[in-house]
Motif scaffolding. Structure first.
Motif, short mmCIF file in Angstrom:
data_model
loop_
_atom_site.label_atom_id
_atom_site.label_comp_id
_atom_site.label_asym_id
_atom_site.label_seq_id
_atom_site.Cartn_x
_atom_site.Cartn_y
_atom_site.Cartn_z
N GLU A 174 0.77 -1.24 0.05
CA GLU A 174 0.09 0.06 0.05
C GLU A 174 1.00 1.23 -0.07
N MET A 175 1.82 1.33 1.03
CA MET A 175 2.72 2.46 0.93
C MET A 175 3.66 2.72 -0.26
N ILE A 176 3.92 1.58 -0.86
CA ILE A 176 4.95 1.60 -2.12
C ILE A 176 4.06 2.07 -3.15
N ARG A 177 2.91 1.69 -3.47
CA ARG A 177 1.84 2.37 -4.44
C ARG A 177 1.81 3.96 -4.17
N LYS A 178 1.59 4.20 -2.83
CA LYS A 178 1.45 5.70 -2.51
C LYS A 178 2.62 6.38 -2.83
N LYS A 179 3.67 6.06 -2.49
CA LYS A 179 5.09 6.78 -2.74
C LYS A 179 5.42 6.79 -4.41
N VAL A 180 4.87 5.52 -5.20
CA VAL A 180 5.03 5.70 -6.46
C VAL A 180 4.27 7.01 -7.15
N SER A 219 3.22 -2.95 -11.00
CA SER A 219 1.76 -2.81 -11.15
C SER A 219 1.09 -1.50 -11.58
N VAL A 220 1.74 -0.42 -11.25
CA VAL A 220 1.30 0.84 -11.37
C VAL A 220 2.40 1.85 -12.24
N THR A 221 3.39 1.26 -12.74
CA THR A 221 4.35 2.00 -13.53
C THR A 221 5.35 1.22 -14.27
N ASP A 222 5.78 1.74 -15.46
CA ASP A 222 6.72 1.12 -16.35
C ASP A 222 8.09 1.65 -16.56
N VAL A 223 8.16 2.92 -15.55
CA VAL A 223 9.36 3.90 -15.75
C VAL A 223 10.51 3.03 -15.34
#
Length: 327
Positions: A125-131, A158-162
């Motif tokens: 959850e926090m990783i997604r928030k930071k990203v 799962s949320v970015t491909d950078v």
């Protein structure tokens, strides 16, 4: 810190710093010592070191080499304390010459690479928030080194491909497993590995570097100028940090030596105010990769300086290291 900062070996919510000023001819230069606990310095040790310093023996701040040689000889360690003086001296010199330091060194700010933004070890959850907070960045730096490594990468993917760079902070202990992870990470667009195994594992790091599909970068293994020649062949490149190498003067020497040895150059930071970050940014045109997000990770910056726009470091033509004190 804006968030709890977790790497393979520790977590923290604050970083102690010491701010310095050098004055001459009506002008003031600003410097900073940032001291993550693992460096072994503290506000007390920096105070003790600064009390030894007597710059009255010098007639001009332009005696740069003599001043910084004298500072370095006062103690074998205390590199962050030394950096605080070095940065303040360069800021003062730039103001006296009425030039930003990148111009004094003949560097082109158009060559500054995009800076990475650090995602510490955390929950999904926090990783997604930071990203989500790092949408503007062209590259993310991911802290690895625990048994959650694949979860962290998969969560980010799962949320970015950078592109990503992986900082293991010496967390891996087996060279075969490290090589397998290097191949796994390459497929997921990780562009380099920073300090994959403990710095004492010289042969194992060299073995990994020879076989890894992505470059390896020395961080904990790379402290000062004298370390650089012996790192060739053990790592693909070096990570230079002002707090480890006593400041801007030696950082520039390290970058130039690394380049001459055919090594990649990364310019990194601790969690710092915009003072030390802006000082490092003056050198950033010499780097292949920049990791200058330290001031973005803190909640109480005291300066205005280098900014990040669309993922890129932006430095101004303000004299010295290019900062203003926020009153």
């Amino acid at each position: 810190m804006r968030h709890v900062f977790t790497v393979a070996s520790f977590s923290r919510t604050t970083t102690p710093i010491m701010l310095t000023e050098l004055s001459y001819d009506g002008l003031t230069g600003y410097g900073e010592a940032s001291m993550p606990p693992y460096l072994g310095e503290s506000q007390a040790t920096v105070t003790t070191f600064l009390e030894k310093v007597d710059l009255s023996r010098f007639t001009s701040p332009f005696e740069t080499a003599a001043i910084l040689t004298y500072i370095d000889a006062l103690d074998d360690k205390n590199t962050a304390a030394k950096a605080a003086i070095d940065i303040a001296l360069h800021d003062l010199l730039g103001k006296l010459m009425q030039q930003p330091f990148y111009k004094i060194w003949g560097l082109d700010p158009q060559h500054i690479p995009p800076t990475s933004y650090t995602i510490g070890i955390d929950t999904e959850e926090m990783i997604r928030k930071k990203v989500s907070e790092a949408e503007q960045f062209k590259i993310l730096k991911v802290k690895l080194g625990l048994d959650t490594d694949k979860m962290i990468i998969d969560t980010i993917r799962s949320v970015t491909d950078v592109p990503l760079c992986a900082d293991v902070n010496q967390g891996w202990k087996n060279k075969e497993e490290a090589l397998a992870m290097a191949h796994w990470l390459q497929v997921r667009n990780v562009v380099f590995l920073e300090q994959p195994m403990p710095k004492e594992m010289i042969d194992e790091n060299a073995w990994l570097t020879e076989r890894s599909p992505i470059p390896t970068i020395a961080d904990e293994a790379c402290q000062r100028l004298q370390d650089v020649p012996q790192l060739k062949g053990v790592y693909s490149g070096i990570n230079i940090k002002l707090m480890k190498c006593t400041g801007m003067r030696e950082a520039k020497q390290m970058a130039e030596l690394g380049r001459s040895l055919g090594m990649k150059v990364m310019l990194g930071c601790m969690t710092e105010t915009s003072c030390a970050i802006s000082a490092a940014a003056q050198l950033a045109p010499l780097a292949d990769w920049a990791d200058l997000d330290g001031a973005l990770l803190i909640a109480n910056d005291l300066y205005r300086g280098m900014t990040v726009e669309n993922g890129y470091c932006k430095i101004t033509d303000a004299y010295g290291i290019g900062i203003d004190l926020i009153h």
